[in-house]
Scaffold this active site. Sequence first.
Site, PDB file in Angstrom:
ATOM      1  N   SER A 510       6.697  -4.395   3.804  1.00 51.46           N
ATOM      2  CA  SER A 510       5.317  -4.547   3.345  1.00 51.46           C
ATOM      3  C   SER A 510       4.898  -3.310   2.542  1.00 51.46           C
ATOM      4  CB  SER A 510       4.418  -4.783   4.556  1.00 51.46           C
ATOM      5  OG  SER A 510       3.285  -5.505   4.180  1.00 51.46           O
ATOM      6  N   HIS A 623       5.542 -13.341   6.809  1.00 51.82           N
ATOM      7  CA  HIS A 623       5.515 -11.886   6.686  1.00 51.82           C
ATOM      8  C   HIS A 623       5.985 -11.190   7.964  1.00 51.82           C
ATOM      9  CE1 HIS A 623       4.121  -8.443   4.360  1.00 51.82           C
ATOM     10  NE2 HIS A 623       3.505  -7.966   5.408  1.00 51.82           N
TER      11      HIS A 623
HETATM   12  C1  LIG Z   1      -2.956  -2.325   8.353  1.00 51.84           C
HETATM   13  C2  LIG Z   1      -2.698  -3.679   7.785  1.00 51.84           C
HETATM   14  O1  LIG Z   1      -2.085  -4.537   8.377  1.00 51.84           O
HETATM   15  N1  LIG Z   1      -3.192  -3.903   6.552  1.00 51.84           N
HETATM   16  C3  LIG Z   1      -3.190  -5.204   5.989  1.00 51.84           C
HETATM   17  C4  LIG Z   1      -4.188  -5.298   4.944  1.00 51.84           C
HETATM   18  C5  LIG Z   1      -1.782  -5.597   5.540  1.00 51.84           C
HETATM   19  O2  LIG Z   1      -1.324  -6.649   5.904  1.00 51.84           O
HETATM   20  N2  LIG Z   1      -1.099  -4.721   4.744  1.00 51.84           N
HETATM   21  C6  LIG Z   1       0.247  -5.125   4.307  1.00 51.84           C
HETATM   22  C7  LIG Z   1       0.414  -4.786   2.846  1.00 51.84           C
HETATM   23  C8  LIG Z   1       1.221  -4.389   5.202  1.00 51.84           C
HETATM   24  O3  LIG Z   1       1.779  -3.363   4.829  1.00 51.84           O
HETATM   25  N3  LIG Z   1       1.309  -4.886   6.453  1.00 51.84           N
HETATM   26  C9  LIG Z   1       2.068  -4.192   7.481  1.00 51.84           C
HETATM   27  C10 LIG Z   1       1.209  -4.090   8.710  1.00 51.84           C
HETATM   28  C11 LIG Z   1       3.375  -4.921   7.859  1.00 51.84           C
HETATM   29  O4  LIG Z   1       4.285  -4.241   8.369  1.00 51.84           O
HETATM   30  O5  LIG Z   1       3.431  -6.137   7.672  1.00 51.84           O
END
Ligand SMILES: CC(=O)N[C@@H](C)C(=O)N[C@@H](C)C(=O)N[C@@H](C)C(=O)O
Length: 665
Positions: A510, A623
Site C-alpha cells: 500500500s 487489499h
Molecule cells: C492509515 C490508513 O489505513 N489509511 C488509509 C487511508 C489507507 O487505506 N491507506 C492506504 C494507502 C494504505 O497504505 N493502507 C495500509 C493501512 C495497508 O497496509 O493497507
Amino acid sequence: MTARVLTPETLRNIVLVSNPAITPDGGKILYTVARINIDADTYESSISLLDVATGFEEPLQQGPSDSCPIPAPNGRHYVFIRRVERDRKQRGQPGLELRFASIDRPGASRLIARVHGLVSVSWSPDSLRLAAAIPVGLPDEDVKVVETLPVWFNGKGFIYKTQVKPFIVDVYSGYMEEIKLDDVKWMQVADIAWSPDGRKIAVTVSRVMEKPYLRDLYVYYLDEDRAELVAEKLSGFGEIVWSPDSRYIAYLGHRRERGFATHNKILVFDTEDRGSEPECLTCSLDRNAVNTANSDVRFSSCLKKLQWTRKGILFVASDHGRAPLYSVEPGSEPTIVIDPGEGVVDEFSATPDGARIAYTRMTATEPREVYVSDGGNARRLTRHNDTWLSRYKLSKPEKFVFKASDGVEVEGWILRPPEGVEEKGWVLYIHGGPKTMFGYGFMHEFHVLAGRGYTVVYTNPRGSDGYSEEFADIRCRYGERDYQDLMEAVEYVIERYRLPRDKAAVMGGSYGGFMTNWIIGHTDLFKAAVTMRSISNWISMYGTTDIGWYFVEDQICCTPWRNFEHCWEKSPLKYADRVKTPTLIIHSNEDYRCWLDQALQLYTALKLHGVETRLAIFPNENHDLSRSGKPKHRVKRLQLILEWLDEHLAGKKEEEKAGREAGNA
Ligand SMILES: CC(=O)N[C@@H](C)C(=O)N[C@@H](C)C(=O)N[C@@H](C)C(=O)O
C-alpha cells in the site's frame, strides 16, 4: 538438525483470538476463536465462553462461521453473527445472520434477521432491543447502473446502491424499524449507541457522498420520534459512547486540523448544552487514540474502540510501537490502566464499573491471547498458540533508535534469522498507511522471512503513527522526509549491524508499496524489490479507488485538475525509466483501495524498460490479501516472495544457471 522455523505453511497453526466481550458482572468472557483451514481454504470461527474465576472454557457456538458475540446488559443473553454460504442463485441475498442466544444454553440460538452486514450494534438497557447500523441495498444486477460515489469499496465490492442505515431491532420478534434522522437521500452510518437511560440513540453518519469523511452526530429521542443534530462536519473513526448519566457523548475522531494525518481524539459533547464546544480529553497526549499497530494475525471483531465506564473512558492509543490501554475522565489527563510492556492491547471490554477489563494482547513473538485485569492485576486466560509455537524457533526483534539528519529520533527494529539459520541477506520492510506503525504486533510474515535466512529491518519513518501529529504529517511531501528517514535507517543498520550492502531487498504494501516503487526509482542500492497492493500513479489512483479522490487531494495536495504536475512529480511511475532493481509486483484483482491498474502500469513500464520483473495477480482477493485473504493465496504469496528473494539475494538464480550450463557442457 535444522531449526524448525516458521514457513508459509505454518500459517495453518495460528489460532486467531478476537472480540473478548466481558459480561456486565465480570464473571464470564465471550470471545471468537478462528482457525485457518488451508486444505479447505477457509477460516473457521466459533464462540467460546471463559469463566474468569476458574479459567474454565467451553464452546458456546460451534461455528464454523460464528463470531462477534456481544453480551446484553442483563448478563444472560447475547447476540452474534453467523456467516452463511450463498450459491449463485442467492447472489445479492444477505450473507449474515444476526442471532440471539442465552449464555446458559451453549449451541442454541435463534435467528433475529438476515443482513448484508453489521457495521455497529448497541443493546438497549432493558436487553430487549438493539440499535444497529446495517447496510441496505446491495446491488445484485448484472449490468451496474451507477449514479453515486464510491462505485466500489475495498472488501465490500460494488456498493454504489448501498447505504448504511440506523435501525431499532427487536431481538425476540426480529422486527426492524429504521430510525429517521433527516430527509437525507444518501447516508452511511459509522456508529450507533443506545443511552444508558434508554431514552436516546446517538448516531454518527456521513451524508455527503462526495465527502464521506465528514460525519454528523445526531441524537434520536425515542419517546418523541425526533432526531436532533448535535454536531456536524466531524471526521476520523466516528465511534461514539454515552456517559453513564446519559448526558454526554464521547466521539472518537477529529476535525481535520492536519487533514487525514490528524490524530483521532476523544471529544466530549454535552447534549444538554447544544452548540457548546466539545472538550478534548486526549489532546495533551498528542497520540492517535486508536491502535494502528500492524499485524497479519487478526480476525474480525464487533467490539468498540471506546467504552465509558464509571471510572472513565477507556481507549487504546498508539505509542512508539506499543498500544497501552488508557482511561480518561472529563477534566483529567489520560492515564495508562493496562501497560502491555513490549506488546499491544488489541481489543478490550470492561464491566460498567470499570473494575474488570477483558482484553487481547499480542507481542512480536506471540499472537493474540485473552487476558483479564482486575484493578491492575493482569492475568492471561488463554494459551491457544503456546504449544505449537514452542515447537518452533522464533527470534526476538531488537529495537534501535537513530537520529535522523534533521535531529529527530526515528525508531526501528531488526529481526535476525533464528539461531542455526544461515543469514542469506536482509530486507527493509515498509508499512502502509502511511499513518500506521510497526512495533510489537505479531507479524507471521516477518518470522517466515527470518526463518528463510533474511534479516528483517522495519522502522517508523516520518508519516508513521505512534508519535506526535507533526511526525505523522507528510502531506504534500511524500518521498521527501519519509524517504530520507528510510535511507538513513538503511545506512544506520548497515553500519551498526554489519548488514551486507550487496544483499539488501526492499518491500512494502500500500503506502509501503508506493515507497518501494519510489525507492527503486531513486536508488539502485537494493538487489531486489517486492511491491504489494502499491501505488504507482496518483493521477489514476484519484478516480479509480474507494478513497482516491479525497485521499490523493489531502495527502498529495493535487488533483488531475489542480496542481497536476505535483501529482506526476509524486508518482513513482514518472521515474520508472530509471529503475534497475528486479521487482516482484503482487496485487489483488479486487483491490479497490489501490486498484490493479497501479500494478499494471508499473509492470508495463518496467517490462518496456528491460527491468527484470514478475507480476502476480491474485483472483477474488482484495487489499487485505496478506492479512485476511484466502489461506491458500496467503501461502502462495509468501512462497512467491521467498522465491524472489532466493533468486536475487541468495544467488539461487545464478546457481541454477550454473547448474544448467554444467549440465549442458
Ligand atoms: C492509515 C490508513 O489505513 N489509511 C488509509 C487511508 C489507507 O487505506 N491507506 C492506504 C494507502 C494504505 O497504505 N493502507 C495500509 C493501512 C495497508 O497496509 O493497507
